[in-house]
Design a protein around this motif. Sequence first.
Motif, mmCIF file in Angstrom:
data_model
loop_
_atom_site.group_PDB
_atom_site.id
_atom_site.type_symbol
_atom_site.label_atom_id
_atom_site.label_comp_id
_atom_site.label_asym_id
_atom_site.label_seq_id
_atom_site.Cartn_x
_atom_site.Cartn_y
_atom_site.Cartn_z
ATOM 1 N N PRO A 8 40.894 53.495 48.770
ATOM 2 C CA PRO A 8 41.456 53.731 47.440
ATOM 3 C C PRO A 8 40.340 53.920 46.412
ATOM 4 C CG PRO A 8 42.388 51.758 48.453
ATOM 5 C CD PRO A 8 41.239 52.198 49.303
ATOM 6 N N LYS A 9 40.308 55.068 45.768
ATOM 7 C CA LYS A 9 39.272 55.357 44.781
ATOM 8 C C LYS A 9 39.789 55.126 43.359
ATOM 9 C CE LYS A 9 36.275 57.067 47.751
ATOM 10 N NZ LYS A 9 35.351 56.197 48.355
ATOM 11 N N THR A 10 41.074 55.289 43.176
ATOM 12 C CA THR A 10 41.643 55.128 41.843
ATOM 13 C C THR A 10 42.728 54.079 41.904
ATOM 14 O OG1 THR A 10 43.256 56.856 42.249
ATOM 15 C CG2 THR A 10 41.192 57.535 41.239
ATOM 16 N N GLY A 11 43.047 53.541 40.772
ATOM 17 C CA GLY A 11 44.109 52.559 40.723
ATOM 18 C C GLY A 11 43.718 51.210 41.279
ATOM 19 N N THR A 12 42.425 50.899 41.304
ATOM 20 C CA THR A 12 41.989 49.599 41.791
ATOM 21 C C THR A 12 42.538 48.521 40.865
ATOM 22 O OG1 THR A 12 39.984 50.573 42.691
ATOM 23 C CG2 THR A 12 39.996 48.189 42.418
ATOM 24 N N PRO A 13 43.218 47.530 41.417
ATOM 25 C CA PRO A 13 43.850 46.522 40.571
ATOM 26 C C PRO A 13 42.869 45.488 40.018
ATOM 27 C CG PRO A 13 44.187 45.971 42.858
ATOM 28 C CD PRO A 13 43.488 47.314 42.831
ATOM 29 N N THR A 14 43.361 44.703 39.101
ATOM 30 C CA THR A 14 42.637 43.558 38.565
ATOM 31 C C THR A 14 43.068 42.330 39.351
ATOM 32 O OG1 THR A 14 42.610 44.561 36.380
ATOM 33 C CG2 THR A 14 42.275 42.191 36.473
ATOM 34 N N CYS A 15 42.143 41.435 39.643
ATOM 35 C CA CYS A 15 42.457 40.212 40.387
ATOM 36 C C CYS A 15 43.437 39.359 39.579
ATOM 37 C CB CYS A 15 41.188 39.426 40.658
ATOM 38 S SG CYS A 15 41.496 37.844 41.474
ATOM 39 N N PRO A 16 44.556 38.981 40.179
ATOM 40 C CA PRO A 16 45.521 38.149 39.462
ATOM 41 C C PRO A 16 45.042 36.710 39.266
ATOM 42 C CG PRO A 16 46.258 38.480 41.713
ATOM 43 C CD PRO A 16 45.033 39.336 41.522
ATOM 44 N N ALA A 17 44.046 36.282 40.037
ATOM 45 C CA ALA A 17 43.561 34.905 39.930
ATOM 46 C C ALA A 17 42.518 34.732 38.833
ATOM 47 C CB ALA A 17 42.999 34.441 41.277
ATOM 48 N N CYS A 18 41.577 35.695 38.731
ATOM 49 C CA CYS A 18 40.479 35.512 37.774
ATOM 50 C C CYS A 18 40.321 36.649 36.772
ATOM 51 C CB CYS A 18 39.169 35.272 38.518
ATOM 52 S SG CYS A 18 38.476 36.751 39.300
ATOM 53 N N GLY A 19 41.053 37.761 36.987
ATOM 54 C CA GLY A 19 40.978 38.879 36.058
ATOM 55 C C GLY A 19 39.842 39.855 36.319
ATOM 56 N N SER A 20 39.078 39.643 37.368
ATOM 57 C CA SER A 20 37.955 40.524 37.679
ATOM 58 C C SER A 20 38.445 41.890 38.145
ATOM 59 C CB SER A 20 37.091 39.898 38.777
ATOM 60 O OG SER A 20 36.080 40.813 39.186
ATOM 61 N N THR A 21 37.654 42.903 37.856
ATOM 62 C CA THR A 21 37.916 44.241 38.386
ATOM 63 C C THR A 21 37.039 44.528 39.603
ATOM 64 O OG1 THR A 21 36.324 45.186 36.837
ATOM 65 C CG2 THR A 21 38.649 45.168 36.152
ATOM 66 N N LYS A 22 36.283 43.539 40.035
ATOM 67 C CA LYS A 22 35.423 43.692 41.212
ATOM 68 C C LYS A 22 36.216 43.343 42.460
ATOM 69 C CE LYS A 22 31.181 42.866 38.719
ATOM 70 N NZ LYS A 22 29.938 42.110 38.637
ATOM 71 N N VAL A 23 37.133 44.247 42.814
ATOM 72 C CA VAL A 23 37.961 44.051 44.003
ATOM 73 C C VAL A 23 37.721 45.204 44.963
ATOM 74 C CG1 VAL A 23 39.709 42.715 42.781
ATOM 75 C CG2 VAL A 23 39.980 45.157 42.964
ATOM 76 N N VAL A 24 37.868 44.916 46.244
ATOM 77 C CA VAL A 24 37.684 45.919 47.289
ATOM 78 C C VAL A 24 38.885 45.868 48.231
ATOM 79 C CG1 VAL A 24 35.158 45.943 47.198
ATOM 80 C CG2 VAL A 24 36.318 44.320 48.698
ATOM 81 N N PRO A 25 39.175 46.977 48.908
ATOM 82 C CA PRO A 25 40.298 46.980 49.839
ATOM 83 C C PRO A 25 40.033 46.104 51.066
ATOM 84 C CG PRO A 25 39.189 49.104 49.887
ATOM 85 C CD PRO A 25 38.540 48.287 48.815
ATOM 86 N N ILE A 26 41.105 45.573 51.623
ATOM 87 C CA ILE A 26 41.051 44.846 52.892
ATOM 88 C C ILE A 26 41.535 45.808 53.969
ATOM 89 C CG2 ILE A 26 41.986 42.931 54.240
ATOM 90 C CD1 ILE A 26 42.377 41.432 51.585
ATOM 91 N N VAL A 27 40.729 46.006 54.987
ATOM 92 C CA VAL A 27 41.092 46.895 56.087
ATOM 93 C C VAL A 27 41.525 46.034 57.261
ATOM 94 C CG1 VAL A 27 40.244 48.633 57.691
ATOM 95 C CG2 VAL A 27 39.530 48.699 55.301
ATOM 96 N N LEU A 28 42.746 46.265 57.712
ATOM 97 C CA LEU A 28 43.308 45.510 58.835
ATOM 98 C C LEU A 28 43.252 46.342 60.104
ATOM 99 C CD1 LEU A 28 46.437 44.099 56.999
ATOM 100 C CD2 LEU A 28 44.325 42.887 57.511
#
Length: 70
Positions: A8-28
């Motif tokens: 995902p390149k666009t639409g990266t969410p904000t962390c609901p726990a701390c508000g950070s935008t430093k989130v990455v996808p989890i690949v299963l």
Amino acid sequence: YWSPAESPKTGTPTCPACGSTKVVPIVLGMPTPEAERAAGRGELVLGGCCIMGDGTDPRWHCKVCGAEFR
């Protein structure tokens, strides 16, 4: 299976726990060599091979607080 085109390149969410935008996808699932390299660069998190498949698997990982969320 994962390829860089699926990241995902666009639409990266904000962390609901701390508000950070430093989130990455989890690949299963079984990671490809490229997914393993991307994980080593911090571009994604490998979530393991066991997939619930019922819509509860987390999709995002916060690099700040470690929260995993959908």
